[in-house]
Design an enzyme around this catalytic site. Sequence first.
Site, PDB file in Angstrom:
ATOM      1  N   ASP A  51       8.752  -4.594   6.322  1.00  0.00           N
ATOM      2  CA  ASP A  51       8.179  -4.723   4.878  1.00  0.00           C
ATOM      3  C   ASP A  51       7.318  -3.335   4.669  1.00  0.00           C
ATOM      4  O   ASP A  51       6.148  -3.202   5.235  1.00  0.00           O
ATOM      5  CB  ASP A  51       7.216  -5.711   4.974  1.00  0.00           C
ATOM      6  CG  ASP A  51       6.733  -6.022   3.435  1.00  0.00           C
ATOM      7  OD1 ASP A  51       7.345  -6.278   2.434  1.00  0.00           O
ATOM      8  OD2 ASP A  51       5.416  -5.778   3.372  1.00  0.00           O
ATOM      9  N   TYR A  56       1.756   1.737   0.802  1.00  0.00           N
ATOM     10  CA  TYR A  56       1.207   2.152   2.097  1.00  0.00           C
ATOM     11  C   TYR A  56       1.333   3.053   2.736  1.00  0.00           C
ATOM     12  O   TYR A  56       1.009   3.559   3.891  1.00  0.00           O
ATOM     13  CB  TYR A  56       1.911   0.911   3.118  1.00  0.00           C
ATOM     14  CG  TYR A  56       1.790  -0.601   2.488  1.00  0.00           C
ATOM     15  CD1 TYR A  56       0.966  -1.207   1.674  1.00  0.00           C
ATOM     16  CD2 TYR A  56       2.925  -1.361   2.937  1.00  0.00           C
ATOM     17  CE1 TYR A  56       1.010  -2.378   1.145  1.00  0.00           C
ATOM     18  CE2 TYR A  56       2.888  -2.658   2.553  1.00  0.00           C
ATOM     19  CZ  TYR A  56       1.881  -3.306   1.922  1.00  0.00           C
ATOM     20  OH  TYR A  56       1.965  -4.496   1.430  1.00  0.00           O
ATOM     21  N   LYS A  86       8.385  -1.796  -2.334  1.00  0.00           N
ATOM     22  CA  LYS A  86       7.711  -2.224  -3.357  1.00  0.00           C
ATOM     23  C   LYS A  86       7.358  -1.154  -4.307  1.00  0.00           C
ATOM     24  O   LYS A  86       6.788  -0.133  -4.039  1.00  0.00           O
ATOM     25  CB  LYS A  86       6.357  -3.174  -3.103  1.00  0.00           C
ATOM     26  CG  LYS A  86       6.523  -3.943  -1.819  1.00  0.00           C
ATOM     27  CD  LYS A  86       5.469  -4.986  -1.636  1.00  0.00           C
ATOM     28  CE  LYS A  86       5.462  -5.490  -0.230  1.00  0.00           C
ATOM     29  NZ  LYS A  86       4.937  -4.770   1.069  1.00  0.00           N
ATOM     30  N   HIS A 119       5.286  -4.908  -6.929  1.00  0.00           N
ATOM     31  CA  HIS A 119       4.126  -5.074  -5.814  1.00  0.00           C
ATOM     32  C   HIS A 119       3.154  -6.096  -6.235  1.00  0.00           C
ATOM     33  O   HIS A 119       2.480  -6.963  -5.635  1.00  0.00           O
ATOM     34  CB  HIS A 119       3.439  -3.849  -5.632  1.00  0.00           C
ATOM     35  CG  HIS A 119       2.643  -3.777  -4.334  1.00  0.00           C
ATOM     36  ND1 HIS A 119       2.664  -2.779  -3.255  1.00  0.00           N
ATOM     37  CD2 HIS A 119       1.841  -4.936  -3.852  1.00  0.00           C
ATOM     38  CE1 HIS A 119       1.838  -3.135  -2.258  1.00  0.00           C
ATOM     39  NE2 HIS A 119       1.350  -4.401  -2.397  1.00  0.00           N
TER      40      HIS A 119
HETATM   41  N1  NDP Z   1       2.635  -7.891  -1.242  1.00  0.00           N
HETATM   42  C1  NDP Z   1       1.467  -7.886  -0.916  1.00  0.00           C
HETATM   43  O1  NDP Z   1       0.650  -7.772  -1.932  1.00  0.00           O
HETATM   44  C2  NDP Z   1       0.820  -7.578   0.386  1.00  0.00           C
HETATM   45  C3  NDP Z   1       2.014  -7.666   1.338  1.00  0.00           C
HETATM   46  N2  NDP Z   1       1.541  -7.595   2.705  1.00  0.00           N
HETATM   47  C4  NDP Z   1       2.652  -7.130   3.738  1.00  0.00           C
HETATM   48  O2  NDP Z   1       2.352  -8.314   4.777  1.00  0.00           O
HETATM   49  C5  NDP Z   1       2.243  -7.576   6.067  1.00  0.00           C
HETATM   50  C6  NDP Z   1       1.458  -8.612   7.213  1.00  0.00           C
HETATM   51  O3  NDP Z   1       0.208  -8.912   6.426  1.00  0.00           O
HETATM   52  P1  NDP Z   1      -1.328  -8.131   6.664  1.00  0.00           P
HETATM   53  O4  NDP Z   1      -2.098  -8.072   5.423  1.00  0.00           O
HETATM   54  O5  NDP Z   1      -1.088  -6.864   7.412  1.00  0.00           O
HETATM   55  O6  NDP Z   1      -1.913  -9.249   7.636  1.00  0.00           O
HETATM   56  P2  NDP Z   1      -1.620 -10.164   9.102  1.00  0.00           P
HETATM   57  O7  NDP Z   1      -2.095 -11.327   8.760  1.00  0.00           O
HETATM   58  O8  NDP Z   1      -0.341  -9.692   9.348  1.00  0.00           O
HETATM   59  O9  NDP Z   1      -2.789  -9.430   9.872  1.00  0.00           O
HETATM   60  C7  NDP Z   1      -2.592  -8.349  10.498  1.00  0.00           C
HETATM   61  C8  NDP Z   1      -3.970  -8.043  11.442  1.00  0.00           C
HETATM   62  O10 NDP Z   1      -4.087  -8.997  12.473  1.00  0.00           O
HETATM   63  C9  NDP Z   1      -3.836  -8.242  13.824  1.00  0.00           C
HETATM   64  N3  NDP Z   1      -2.959  -9.021  14.689  1.00  0.00           N
HETATM   65  C10 NDP Z   1      -1.511  -9.092  14.467  1.00  0.00           C
HETATM   66  N4  NDP Z   1      -1.150  -9.822  15.482  1.00  0.00           N
HETATM   67  C11 NDP Z   1      -2.104 -10.344  16.004  1.00  0.00           C
HETATM   68  C12 NDP Z   1      -2.094 -11.364  17.165  1.00  0.00           C
HETATM   69  N5  NDP Z   1      -1.044 -11.855  17.673  1.00  0.00           N
HETATM   70  N6  NDP Z   1      -3.263 -11.654  17.559  1.00  0.00           N
HETATM   71  C13 NDP Z   1      -4.572 -10.866  17.076  1.00  0.00           C
HETATM   72  N7  NDP Z   1      -4.494 -10.295  16.067  1.00  0.00           N
HETATM   73  C14 NDP Z   1      -3.275  -9.785  15.520  1.00  0.00           C
HETATM   74  C15 NDP Z   1      -3.546  -7.101  13.441  1.00  0.00           C
HETATM   75  O11 NDP Z   1      -4.099  -6.027  14.420  1.00  0.00           O
HETATM   76  P3  NDP Z   1      -3.276  -4.975  15.416  1.00  0.00           P
HETATM   77  O12 NDP Z   1      -2.182  -4.345  14.571  1.00  0.00           O
HETATM   78  O13 NDP Z   1      -3.977  -4.382  16.173  1.00  0.00           O
HETATM   79  O14 NDP Z   1      -2.531  -6.193  16.169  1.00  0.00           O
HETATM   80  C16 NDP Z   1      -4.050  -6.781  11.900  1.00  0.00           C
HETATM   81  O15 NDP Z   1      -5.429  -6.382  12.096  1.00  0.00           O
HETATM   82  C17 NDP Z   1       1.614  -6.242   5.662  1.00  0.00           C
HETATM   83  O16 NDP Z   1       1.276  -5.412   6.897  1.00  0.00           O
HETATM   84  C18 NDP Z   1       2.272  -5.898   4.440  1.00  0.00           C
HETATM   85  O17 NDP Z   1       3.593  -5.383   4.820  1.00  0.00           O
HETATM   86  C19 NDP Z   1       0.243  -7.491   3.165  1.00  0.00           C
HETATM   87  C20 NDP Z   1      -0.877  -7.939   2.024  1.00  0.00           C
HETATM   88  C21 NDP Z   1      -0.510  -7.941   0.797  1.00  0.00           C
HETATM   89  O1  DGU Z   2      -3.679  -3.826  -5.185  1.00  0.00           O
HETATM   90  C1  DGU Z   2      -4.100  -3.890  -4.255  1.00  0.00           C
HETATM   91  C2  DGU Z   2      -3.217  -3.772  -3.289  1.00  0.00           C
HETATM   92  O2  DGU Z   2      -2.300  -4.912  -3.699  1.00  0.00           O
HETATM   93  C3  DGU Z   2      -3.888  -4.022  -1.840  1.00  0.00           C
HETATM   94  O3  DGU Z   2      -4.443  -5.334  -1.790  1.00  0.00           O
HETATM   95  C4  DGU Z   2      -2.863  -4.047  -0.729  1.00  0.00           C
HETATM   96  O4  DGU Z   2      -3.259  -3.167   0.430  1.00  0.00           O
HETATM   97  C5  DGU Z   2      -2.370  -5.185  -0.313  1.00  0.00           C
HETATM   98  O5  DGU Z   2      -3.175  -5.837   0.412  1.00  0.00           O
HETATM   99  C6  DGU Z   2      -0.958  -4.979   0.310  1.00  0.00           C
HETATM  100  O6  DGU Z   2      -1.019  -4.770   1.549  1.00  0.00           O
HETATM  101  O7  DGU Z   2       0.063  -5.063  -0.413  1.00  0.00           O
END
Ligand code: NDP
Ligand code: DGU
Length: 320
Positions: A51, A56, A86, A119
Amino acid sequence: MVTIPVAALTSKGKTIPLVGFGTAEYPFSSSNEASKEAALHAIRLGYRHFDTAALYQSEQPVGEAIAEALSLGLVKSRDELFITSKLWASNTHRHLVLPALQNTLKNLGLEYLDLYLIHFPASLRPGSGYPFKEDDIVAMDYESVWEAMEECQLLRLTKTIGVSNFTCKKLHKLLATAKIPPAVNQVEMNPVWQQKKLREFCEEKGIHITAYSPLGAKGTPWGTSRVMDSEILKEIATSKGKTVAQVCLKWIYAQGVSVVVKSFDKERMKENLDIFDWKLNAEDLHKIEQIPQSRGSLAEIYVTEKGPFKSIEDIWDGEI
Ligand SMILES: NC(=O)C1=CN([C@@H]2O[C@H](COP(=O)(O)OP(=O)(O)OC[C@H]3O[C@@H](n4cnc5c(N)ncnc54)[C@H](OP(=O)(O)O)[C@@H]3O)[C@@H](O)[C@H]2O)C=CC1
Ligand SMILES: O=C[C@H](O)[C@@H](O)[C@@H](O)[C@H](O)C(=O)O
């Protein structure tokens, strides 16, 4: 290597791996060697769904990891992967959609995406930076932007198209004029924000849900610690000899949706795939259902006095 189960998308024959690899690492930067190494290691472990997003700046490192995985023979062909990216809000303008996708493909070094998502249901003035200014936020013309997304699919630059952060109401509006319905709606979903209503709506419309921030994204500007610090989840994890992260991912998996989870740590990347050969029982599921609900994602940045979003309510349409 773990084999990750897949789900069928509406488009004929297309499937999506149910666990995907998140790549949002804040602050966003393309010169992130760690992202490339993490993505390459993820392929070794069995992750096939990546993803990314223009926002990003993770497209380039993921593209490099894919090229290396192919040259190392970790995957035989690009078709074995499911790549999502996205369209960022400064490009949600009819004439900017196709060029944005072409740029994304260039960054990734790929000929096509598997899934291209809008997005966020907002537009920013073309050329706006990130973080953006209040004045940059403008209303999105759903009909013409979606038409341009459809064109991208018809040109075969992406196998499927979808949206992210859309409510039932916004999906309804989009569906009213769409010729190709969105295959996916990627939204925040975890035990602390379960999205029951949206899941029901999407199931009825044949729109697949992908859960983002499945662990609450603890430690990021858009995240919350409420998921990882939940006493109920800790209790269930202890009783199963699993971690809170695994309980979250297992619960999401059990709902029949896909999930994208981000970790650049080798052990946690592996841990996050160890969710297939054990079960949460009815009592665990019941306890999770009782967790008080609250949204985590960072939508406040889109709220301004002049609109188009004058309140958080306008963004999420009061849906829980
Ligand atoms: N469409 C949108 O608007 C959005 C899309 N996304 C997508 O979704 C993906 C995942 O969501 P995200 O917001 O990153 O959050 P997550 O819920 O996946 O959490 C990520 C965090 O948790 C930590 N982590 C991961 N695995 C573990 C574990 N097993 N135990 C403890 N800590 C852990 C990671 O640190 P570490 O790397 O150190 O393990 C990081 O700090 C994003 O990376 C992105 O690709 C996210 C937000 C918004
Ligand atoms: O507008 C703001 C963005 O969506 C911001 O919130 C992003 O970082 C999002 O969390 C994602 O990961 O896609």
